[in-house]
Design a protein around this motif. Structure first.
Motif, PDB file in Angstrom:
ATOM      1  N   PRO A 106     -21.676 -24.735  45.232  1.00  0.00           N
ATOM      2  CA  PRO A 106     -21.900 -23.003  44.810  1.00  0.00           C
ATOM      3  C   PRO A 106     -22.969 -23.375  43.594  1.00  0.00           C
ATOM      4  O   PRO A 106     -23.588 -24.279  43.480  1.00  0.00           O
ATOM      5  CB  PRO A 106     -20.195 -23.471  44.291  1.00  0.00           C
ATOM      6  N   THR A 107     -23.485 -21.966  43.926  1.00  0.00           N
ATOM      7  CA  THR A 107     -24.470 -21.045  43.039  1.00  0.00           C
ATOM      8  C   THR A 107     -23.957 -21.704  41.041  1.00  0.00           C
ATOM      9  O   THR A 107     -22.750 -21.504  40.931  1.00  0.00           O
ATOM     10  CB  THR A 107     -24.928 -20.121  42.924  1.00  0.00           C
ATOM     11  N   PRO A 108     -24.607 -21.761  40.350  1.00  0.00           N
ATOM     12  CA  PRO A 108     -24.222 -22.047  38.588  1.00  0.00           C
ATOM     13  C   PRO A 108     -24.204 -20.408  38.826  1.00  0.00           C
ATOM     14  O   PRO A 108     -24.587 -19.416  39.055  1.00  0.00           O
ATOM     15  CB  PRO A 108     -25.366 -22.934  38.554  1.00  0.00           C
ATOM     16  N   PRO A 109     -23.610 -20.322  37.857  1.00  0.00           N
ATOM     17  CA  PRO A 109     -23.203 -18.625  37.084  1.00  0.00           C
ATOM     18  C   PRO A 109     -24.301 -18.809  36.195  1.00  0.00           C
ATOM     19  O   PRO A 109     -25.177 -19.101  35.357  1.00  0.00           O
ATOM     20  CB  PRO A 109     -21.684 -19.255  35.927  1.00  0.00           C
ATOM     21  N   PRO A 110     -24.982 -16.720  35.815  1.00  0.00           N
ATOM     22  CA  PRO A 110     -25.747 -16.735  35.609  1.00  0.00           C
ATOM     23  C   PRO A 110     -25.939 -16.430  33.847  1.00  0.00           C
ATOM     24  O   PRO A 110     -24.642 -17.343  33.500  1.00  0.00           O
ATOM     25  CB  PRO A 110     -25.749 -15.052  35.997  1.00  0.00           C
ATOM     26  N   GLY A 111     -27.227 -17.382  33.432  1.00  0.00           N
ATOM     27  CA  GLY A 111     -27.607 -17.417  32.143  1.00  0.00           C
ATOM     28  C   GLY A 111     -26.651 -18.702  32.228  1.00  0.00           C
ATOM     29  O   GLY A 111     -27.151 -19.641  30.367  1.00  0.00           O
ATOM     30  N   SER A 112     -26.779 -20.062  33.460  1.00  0.00           N
ATOM     31  CA  SER A 112     -26.662 -21.464  32.686  1.00  0.00           C
ATOM     32  C   SER A 112     -28.213 -21.843  31.616  1.00  0.00           C
ATOM     33  O   SER A 112     -28.936 -21.643  33.592  1.00  0.00           O
ATOM     34  CB  SER A 112     -26.179 -21.971  33.791  1.00  0.00           C
ATOM     35  N   ALA A 113     -28.236 -22.517  31.744  1.00  0.00           N
ATOM     36  CA  ALA A 113     -30.183 -23.249  31.613  1.00  0.00           C
ATOM     37  C   ALA A 113     -29.358 -24.909  31.743  1.00  0.00           C
ATOM     38  O   ALA A 113     -28.474 -25.387  31.524  1.00  0.00           O
ATOM     39  CB  ALA A 113     -29.625 -23.641  29.311  1.00  0.00           C
ATOM     40  N   GLY A 114     -30.647 -25.222  32.119  1.00  0.00           N
ATOM     41  CA  GLY A 114     -31.252 -26.645  32.941  1.00  0.00           C
ATOM     42  C   GLY A 114     -30.559 -26.320  34.084  1.00  0.00           C
ATOM     43  O   GLY A 114     -29.650 -27.833  34.138  1.00  0.00           O
ATOM     44  N   THR A 115     -30.397 -25.669  35.303  1.00  0.00           N
ATOM     45  CA  THR A 115     -29.398 -26.094  36.546  1.00  0.00           C
ATOM     46  C   THR A 115     -30.507 -27.024  37.292  1.00  0.00           C
ATOM     47  O   THR A 115     -29.825 -27.689  38.098  1.00  0.00           O
ATOM     48  CB  THR A 115     -29.635 -24.538  36.861  1.00  0.00           C
ATOM     49  N   ALA A 116     -31.489 -27.463  36.899  1.00  0.00           N
ATOM     50  CA  ALA A 116     -32.477 -28.115  37.342  1.00  0.00           C
ATOM     51  C   ALA A 116     -32.354 -29.579  37.846  1.00  0.00           C
ATOM     52  O   ALA A 116     -31.579 -30.156  38.169  1.00  0.00           O
ATOM     53  CB  ALA A 116     -34.135 -28.292  37.092  1.00  0.00           C
ATOM     54  N   LYS A 117     -31.612 -29.678  36.306  1.00  0.00           N
ATOM     55  CA  LYS A 117     -31.608 -31.151  36.295  1.00  0.00           C
ATOM     56  C   LYS A 117     -30.118 -31.887  37.030  1.00  0.00           C
ATOM     57  O   LYS A 117     -29.823 -32.878  36.692  1.00  0.00           O
ATOM     58  CB  LYS A 117     -31.027 -31.740  34.580  1.00  0.00           C
TER      59      LYS A 117
END
Length: 73
Positions: free
Chosen positions: A44-55
């Motif tokens: 699932p894609t992370p919600p918009p505006g979430s920080a640090g999705t790469a880690k």
């Protein structure tokens, strides 16, 4: 004392007709839904505006290789 349940022949025909109608109409609607709205399975894609999705979702794992021991022979 026993109880008698009377089911008329037109009622049986109506139930059969209703069952076949629901079956065929539902099958047609289901096939139309599959053609227009394909199911997609995956992460699932992370919600918009979430920080640090790469880690949380790394793109790929590092590859490991064995050392070349052919010169030691």
């Amino acid at each position: 004392m026993g109880m008698v349940v009377v089911i008329s022949l037109p009622f049986i025909f109506f139930c059969l007709l209703l069952g076949f109608g629901c079956y065929f109409l539902g099958r047609a609607k289901g096939r139309k839904d599959v053609r227009t709205n394909a199911q997609v399975y995956g992460v699932p894609t992370p919600p918009p505006g979430s920080a640090g999705t790469a880690k949380f979702y790394p793109s790929s794992s590092p590859t490991h290789s064995k050392p070349d021991n052919s010169t030691i022979v």
